[in-house]
Design an enzyme around this catalytic site. Structure first.
Site, PDB file in Angstrom:
ATOM      1  N   ASP A 176       8.622   3.931  -6.261  1.00 30.79           N
ATOM      2  CA  ASP A 176       8.927   5.057  -5.383  1.00 30.79           C
ATOM      3  C   ASP A 176       9.574   6.233  -6.128  1.00 30.79           C
ATOM      4  O   ASP A 176      10.375   6.986  -5.562  1.00 30.79           O
ATOM      5  CB  ASP A 176       9.834   4.629  -4.212  1.00 30.79           C
ATOM      6  CG  ASP A 176       9.206   3.524  -3.395  1.00 30.79           C
ATOM      7  OD1 ASP A 176       7.962   3.492  -3.322  1.00 30.79           O
ATOM      8  OD2 ASP A 176       9.954   2.708  -2.823  1.00 30.79           O
ATOM      9  N   LYS A 200       5.391   8.767  -8.077  1.00 26.89           N
ATOM     10  CA  LYS A 200       4.163   8.652  -8.884  1.00 26.89           C
ATOM     11  C   LYS A 200       2.980   9.310  -8.178  1.00 26.89           C
ATOM     12  O   LYS A 200       2.136   9.930  -8.812  1.00 26.89           O
ATOM     13  CB  LYS A 200       3.827   7.166  -9.149  1.00 26.89           C
ATOM     14  CG  LYS A 200       4.870   6.458  -9.985  1.00 26.89           C
ATOM     15  CD  LYS A 200       4.562   4.970 -10.131  1.00 26.89           C
ATOM     16  CE  LYS A 200       4.577   4.217  -8.824  1.00 26.89           C
ATOM     17  NZ  LYS A 200       5.887   4.118  -8.171  1.00 26.89           N
ATOM     18  N   GLY A 258       2.996   2.398  -2.057  1.00 27.12           N
ATOM     19  CA  GLY A 258       2.903   3.461  -1.060  1.00 27.12           C
ATOM     20  C   GLY A 258       3.117   4.766  -1.789  1.00 27.12           C
ATOM     21  O   GLY A 258       4.227   5.061  -2.231  1.00 27.12           O
ATOM     22  N   HIS A 259       2.055   5.499  -2.005  1.00 24.66           N
ATOM     23  CA  HIS A 259       2.131   6.733  -2.795  1.00 24.66           C
ATOM     24  C   HIS A 259       1.932   7.932  -1.878  1.00 24.66           C
ATOM     25  O   HIS A 259       0.884   8.076  -1.254  1.00 24.66           O
ATOM     26  CB  HIS A 259       1.087   6.712  -3.916  1.00 24.66           C
ATOM     27  CG  HIS A 259       1.348   5.646  -4.933  1.00 24.66           C
ATOM     28  ND1 HIS A 259       0.593   5.476  -6.058  1.00 24.66           N
ATOM     29  CD2 HIS A 259       2.312   4.692  -4.996  1.00 24.66           C
ATOM     30  CE1 HIS A 259       1.078   4.464  -6.760  1.00 24.66           C
ATOM     31  NE2 HIS A 259       2.112   3.968  -6.128  1.00 24.66           N
ATOM     32  N   GLN A 313       4.160   0.510  -8.411  1.00 25.24           N
ATOM     33  CA  GLN A 313       5.477  -0.106  -8.578  1.00 25.24           C
ATOM     34  C   GLN A 313       6.226   0.581  -9.735  1.00 25.24           C
ATOM     35  O   GLN A 313       5.983   1.751  -9.990  1.00 25.24           O
ATOM     36  CB  GLN A 313       5.374  -1.631  -8.791  1.00 25.24           C
ATOM     37  CG  GLN A 313       4.967  -2.393  -7.538  1.00 25.24           C
ATOM     38  CD  GLN A 313       3.471  -2.331  -7.221  1.00 25.24           C
ATOM     39  OE1 GLN A 313       2.648  -2.604  -8.079  1.00 25.24           O
ATOM     40  NE2 GLN A 313       3.111  -1.980  -6.014  1.00 25.24           N
TER      41      GLN A 313
HETATM   42  P1  GDP Z   1       5.656   6.588  -5.361  1.00 25.46           P
HETATM   43  O1  GDP Z   1       5.522   5.220  -4.775  1.00 25.46           O
HETATM   44  O2  GDP Z   1       6.224   6.551  -6.739  1.00 25.46           O
HETATM   45  O3  GDP Z   1       4.391   7.377  -5.283  1.00 25.46           O
HETATM   46  O4  GDP Z   1       6.726   7.337  -4.457  1.00 25.46           O
HETATM   47  P2  GDP Z   1       6.763   7.388  -2.844  1.00 25.46           P
HETATM   48  O5  GDP Z   1       5.708   8.307  -2.389  1.00 25.46           O
HETATM   49  O6  GDP Z   1       6.786   6.010  -2.288  1.00 25.46           O
HETATM   50  O7  GDP Z   1       8.201   7.948  -2.604  1.00 25.46           O
HETATM   51  C1  GDP Z   1       8.602   9.191  -3.102  1.00 25.46           C
HETATM   52  C2  GDP Z   1       9.003  10.067  -1.928  1.00 25.46           C
HETATM   53  O8  GDP Z   1       9.651  11.229  -2.404  1.00 25.46           O
HETATM   54  C3  GDP Z   1       7.811  10.580  -1.130  1.00 25.46           C
HETATM   55  O9  GDP Z   1       8.206  10.762   0.211  1.00 25.46           O
HETATM   56  C4  GDP Z   1       7.516  11.948  -1.788  1.00 25.46           C
HETATM   57  O10 GDP Z   1       6.877  12.845  -0.901  1.00 25.46           O
HETATM   58  C5  GDP Z   1       8.905  12.400  -2.091  1.00 25.46           C
HETATM   59  N1  GDP Z   1       9.045  13.288  -3.267  1.00 25.46           N
HETATM   60  C6  GDP Z   1       8.362  13.258  -4.443  1.00 25.46           C
HETATM   61  N2  GDP Z   1       8.869  14.171  -5.302  1.00 25.46           N
HETATM   62  C7  GDP Z   1       9.899  14.774  -4.652  1.00 25.46           C
HETATM   63  C8  GDP Z   1      10.847  15.778  -5.021  1.00 25.46           C
HETATM   64  O11 GDP Z   1      10.858  16.288  -6.132  1.00 25.46           O
HETATM   65  N3  GDP Z   1      11.777  16.127  -4.076  1.00 25.46           N
HETATM   66  C9  GDP Z   1      11.815  15.558  -2.835  1.00 25.46           C
HETATM   67  N4  GDP Z   1      12.762  15.958  -1.991  1.00 25.46           N
HETATM   68  N5  GDP Z   1      10.937  14.622  -2.459  1.00 25.46           N
HETATM   69  C10 GDP Z   1      10.005  14.215  -3.360  1.00 25.46           C
HETATM   70  P1  IMO Z   2       5.172   1.941  -5.270  1.00 26.38           P
HETATM   71  O1  IMO Z   2       3.859   1.904  -6.002  1.00 26.38           O
HETATM   72  C1  IMO Z   2       8.955   0.005  -4.322  1.00 26.38           C
HETATM   73  C2  IMO Z   2       8.988  -4.380  -4.225  1.00 26.38           C
HETATM   74  C3  IMO Z   2       9.259  -5.027  -2.874  1.00 26.38           C
HETATM   75  C4  IMO Z   2       9.962  -6.283  -3.301  1.00 26.38           C
HETATM   76  C5  IMO Z   2       9.238  -6.666  -4.589  1.00 26.38           C
HETATM   77  C6  IMO Z   2       8.155  -7.725  -4.398  1.00 26.38           C
HETATM   78  O2  IMO Z   2       5.107   2.626  -3.965  1.00 26.38           O
HETATM   79  O3  IMO Z   2       6.257   2.426  -6.155  1.00 26.38           O
HETATM   80  P2  IMO Z   2       5.727  -7.598  -3.310  1.00 26.38           P
HETATM   81  O4  IMO Z   2       5.287  -7.267  -1.925  1.00 26.38           O
HETATM   82  O5  IMO Z   2       5.131  -6.734  -4.363  1.00 26.38           O
HETATM   83  O6  IMO Z   2       5.562  -9.048  -3.629  1.00 26.38           O
HETATM   84  O7  IMO Z   2       7.320  -7.340  -3.299  1.00 26.38           O
HETATM   85  O8  IMO Z   2       8.648  -5.469  -5.068  1.00 26.38           O
HETATM   86  N1  IMO Z   2       7.869  -3.407  -4.268  1.00 26.38           N
HETATM   87  C7  IMO Z   2       8.032  -2.088  -4.301  1.00 26.38           C
HETATM   88  N2  IMO Z   2       9.147  -1.326  -4.237  1.00 26.38           N
HETATM   89  N3  IMO Z   2       7.762   0.590  -4.503  1.00 26.38           N
HETATM   90  C8  IMO Z   2       6.646  -0.142  -4.602  1.00 26.38           C
HETATM   91  O9  IMO Z   2       5.433   0.392  -4.905  1.00 26.38           O
HETATM   92  C9  IMO Z   2       6.739  -1.556  -4.465  1.00 26.38           C
HETATM   93  N4  IMO Z   2       5.841  -2.556  -4.477  1.00 26.38           N
HETATM   94  C10 IMO Z   2       6.548  -3.687  -4.371  1.00 26.38           C
HETATM   95  O10 IMO Z   2      10.059  -4.212  -2.068  1.00 26.38           O
HETATM   96  O11 IMO Z   2      11.287  -5.993  -3.644  1.00 26.38           O
HETATM   97 MG    MG Z   3       6.077   4.191  -3.064  1.00 32.04          MG
END
Ligand code: GDP
Ligand code: IMO
Ligand code: MG
Length: 433
Positions: free
Chosen positions: A13, A16, A40-41, A223
Site C-alpha cells: 500500500d 505502487k 489493491g492498487h 504487496q
Molecule cells: P498500492 O497497493 O501500493 O498500490 O497502494 P494503495 O492503492 O493500496 O494505497 C495507497 C493509497 O494512497 C491509495 O488510496 C492512493 O490513491 C493513495 N495515494 C497514492 N499516492 C498518494 C499521495 O502522494 N498522497 C496521498 N494523499 N494519497 C496518495
Molecule cells: P498491495 O499490493 C497490504 C497482507 C495481509 C496480511 C498478509 C497475508 O495492495 O500493496 P494474504 O491474504 O496475502 O495471505 O495476507 O499480507 N497483504 C497486504 N497488505 N497490501 C497488500 O497488497 C497486501 N497483500 C497482502 O494484510 O497481513
Molecule cells: Mg494496496
C-alpha cells in the site's frame, strides 16, 4: 533494454498503483508477476478512481499491453468482475494477456484461508481472506490447477480426480465442508476457461520477445518487501516473493531483464494485518496519519496501522530489491506535524542493530532509535503549486526530510507524490526510461 520494476519497500500500500500508472505513460507492457487479489492498487485519473486487484495498472492506459504473469494466483470470479468494471468505464480488455501457467484460486482456497485463520486464533496472520496462502501452498505441493488447464476438459477432470479428494479430507480435518461438488466445480472452471480463452497464452514468450524488440516493459510489484515470504516478517507475510526476485520466476524472464528498480516508499509506514511493526504509533499522531492519509485497506477496508518512517526497513528493501531510485509517496500527509521522527536503527537488548533481523522474537524486542526533523505547514505545499513550481519550491524542511532519506538509504529519489492524482507528482528523474 528499457525495463523497469516498481516494488513496494514497506508492508504494501505504498502507492505502487499510482506510480505504475504514472510511469506507464511511457510503457509498452505492464506486467504483474506475483500475488493475487490480495493486492489493491488505486489509481486516480481525473475524477475516475480505479481499485485494481488482479488487472495490471497498465490496463487504464490505451495501447499498453497488460500481462498477468505465471507467478500470480488468479481468482477467476474476481477477474471477471474487474473486467466488467473496466467495460463499464468504456474501456476494453483487448490488451490483456494471461499466463497459461498462472495458478487458479479455487473456491475452496478461500474457504481454507478462513478456516486456517480461525484455527490460528490469536496468532492469526490477518490475511485478506482471498485464498492466497492455500493456493500457493497447493502450487508448491503440485496440487494446483493452472489457467491453461481450464482449456482442456479431459486433463482438468483428471486433475480434479486426484486433487479434490485430498482437499475434501483436509477440509474435514478443519471441520468444514467444501461448498461445491467435484462435477459442479469442473463445470464452473470450464466456463471460466471459455471466458478467458482469448487472453490465455504463453506470456513468458511474449514478454521476452518484447524486451528483445526494445519495447518498454514495466514490472508491477504487488504487496511489499516486508510481506515477502522469505525476507519479510515471517510468518506474518504473504505467500509469494514480492521482492524483485519474484519478477524472474513470476514473469519468466532472466535476471538481466530487470534494469532499473523503483522502490515505492510511503513517507511514513503502514501495515494491514498482524505482525511486528517497530515504529507503530498508538497515539494521536498515529490516528492523525490514518485519518489524513485515508489509511484504510483497498481490498478489505481494514484500518491500516500507522507509524513513523523506518529506514531499517527501507534499507533492507533497497538491498534486497536492488533499488536504483525511490518514489516517495504521501508527503502531503505529513504536513502540519510540528516534528517528524525517522527510525535509523533498532535497540535490541541494549545493542544497536541497523539490519532488519530475521528472528521474529528478536524483532518483537526491538525499540526504534529515532532522529527528529522539523515539520512543515500543509499550506506551504498545496500540490497544485508544488507541481507547477517544482522541487526548488518545496518547503525547506520537506527538502531536508527528503535529503535525510536519500543520504540514509544511499538511493536517489526520482519521483515525489503529493496526492492521489496522476498530476500530483514531481518527476526529478534526469532521464525518462
Ligand atoms: P498500492 O497497493 O501500493 O498500490 O497502494 P494503495 O492503492 O493500496 O494505497 C495507497 C493509497 O494512497 C491509495 O488510496 C492512493 O490513491 C493513495 N495515494 C497514492 N499516492 C498518494 C499521495 O502522494 N498522497 C496521498 N494523499 N494519497 C496518495
Ligand atoms: P498491495 O499490493 C497490504 C497482507 C495481509 C496480511 C498478509 C497475508 O495492495 O500493496 P494474504 O491474504 O496475502 O495471505 O495476507 O499480507 N497483504 C497486504 N497488505 N497490501 C497488500 O497488497 C497486501 N497483500 C497482502 O494484510 O497481513
Ligand atoms: Mg494496496
Amino acid at each position: 533494454m528499457p525495463t523497469l520494476a516498481v516494488i513496494g519497500s514497506q508492508w504494501g500500500d505504498e502507492g505502487k498503483g499510482k506510480i505504475t500508472d504514472y510511469l506507464a505513460e511511457d510503457a509498452d507492457l505492464v506486467v504483474r508477476c506475483q500475488g493475487g487479489a490480495n493486492a489493491g492498487h488505486t489509481i486516480k485519473v481525473g475524477n475516475e478512481v480505479f481499485a485494481l486487484h488482479l488487472l495490471p495498472s497498465g490496463i487504464i492506459r490505451e495501447n499498453v499491453l497488460s500481462v498477468i504473469g505465471n507467478g500470480l494466483v488468479i481468482d477467476c470470479e474476481e477477474l471477471r468482475s474487474e473486467l466488467d468494471m473496466l467495460r463499464r468505464t468504456g474501456r476494453t480488455a483487448d490488451m490483456l494477456r494471461i499466463s497459461d501457467r498462472a495458478n487458479v484460486v479455487l473456491p475452496y482456497h478461500r474457504l481454507l484461508d478462513g478456516a486456517e485463520e480461525r484455527a490460528r486464533g490469536a496468532k492469526g496472520v490477518g490475511t485478506t481472506g482471498r485464498g492466497i496462502g492455500p493456493c500457493y501452498a497447493d502450487k508448491v505441493a503440485r496440487a494446483g490447477i493452472r489457467m491453461g488447464d481450464l482449456l482442456d476438459e479431459v486433463y482438468l477432470w483428471e486433475r480434479l480426480d486426484t486433487i479434490y479428494p485430498q482437499k475434501e479430507k483436509f477440509a474435514q480435518s478443519l471441520g468444514i465442508r467444501l461448498e461445491q461438488e467435484k462435477a459442479s466445480l469442473l463445470r464452473t472452471l470450464l466456463e471460466y476457461g471459455n471466458l478467458f480463452r482469448p487472453y490465455i497464452t504463453d506470456t513468458s514468450v511474449l514478454v521476452n520477445d518484447a524486451i528483445r524488440d526494445g519495447k518498454k516493459v514495466l514490472f508491477e510489484g504487488a504487496q511489499g518487501t516486508m510481506l515477502d515470504i522469505d525476507y519479510g516478517t515471517y510468518p506474518y507475510v504473504t505467500s509469494s516473493n514480492c521482492t524483485s526476485s519474484g519478477i524472474c520466476t513470476g514473469a519468466g524472464v532472466p535476471p538481466s531483464a530487470v534494469q532499473e528498480v523503483v522502490g515505492v516508499t510511503k513517507a511514513y509506514t503502514t501495515r494491514v494485518g498482524a505482525g511486528p511493526f517497530v515504529t507503530e504509533l498508538h497515539d494521536a499522531v498515529g490516528l492523525h496519519l490514518q485519518n489524513v492519509g485515508g489509511e484504510f485497506g483497498t481490498t478489505t477496508g481494514r484500518p491500516r496501522r500507522c507509524g513513523w518512517l523506518d529506514m531499517v526497513v527501507v534499507r533492507h528493501a533497497v538491498r534486497l530489491n536492488g533499488v536504483t531510485s525511490m518514489a516517495m509517496t504521501k508527503l502531503d500527509v505529513l504536513g502540519d506535524l510540528p516534528s517528524l521522527k525517522v527510525c535509523v536503527a533498532y535497540d535490541i537488548d541494549g545493542q544497536v542493530v541497523s539490519e532488519f533481523p530475521g528472528s521474529i522474537s528478536r524483532l518483537s524486542r526491538a525499540k526504534p532509535i529515532y532522529e527528529e526533523l522539523d515539520g512543515w505547514a500543509a499550506a506551504s505545499c498545496r500540490s497544485a503549486d508544488i507541481v507547477r513550481k517544482g522541487y526548488a519550491a518545496l518547503p525547506k524542511n520537506m527538502r531536508k526530510y527528503l535529503d535525510f532519506i536519500t543520504t540514509n538509504s544511499g538511493v536517489p529519489i526520482g519521483i515525489i507524490s503529493f496526492g492521489k492524482g496522476r498530476e500530483e507528482t514531481i518527476d526529478l528523474r534526469r532521464r525518462k526510461w
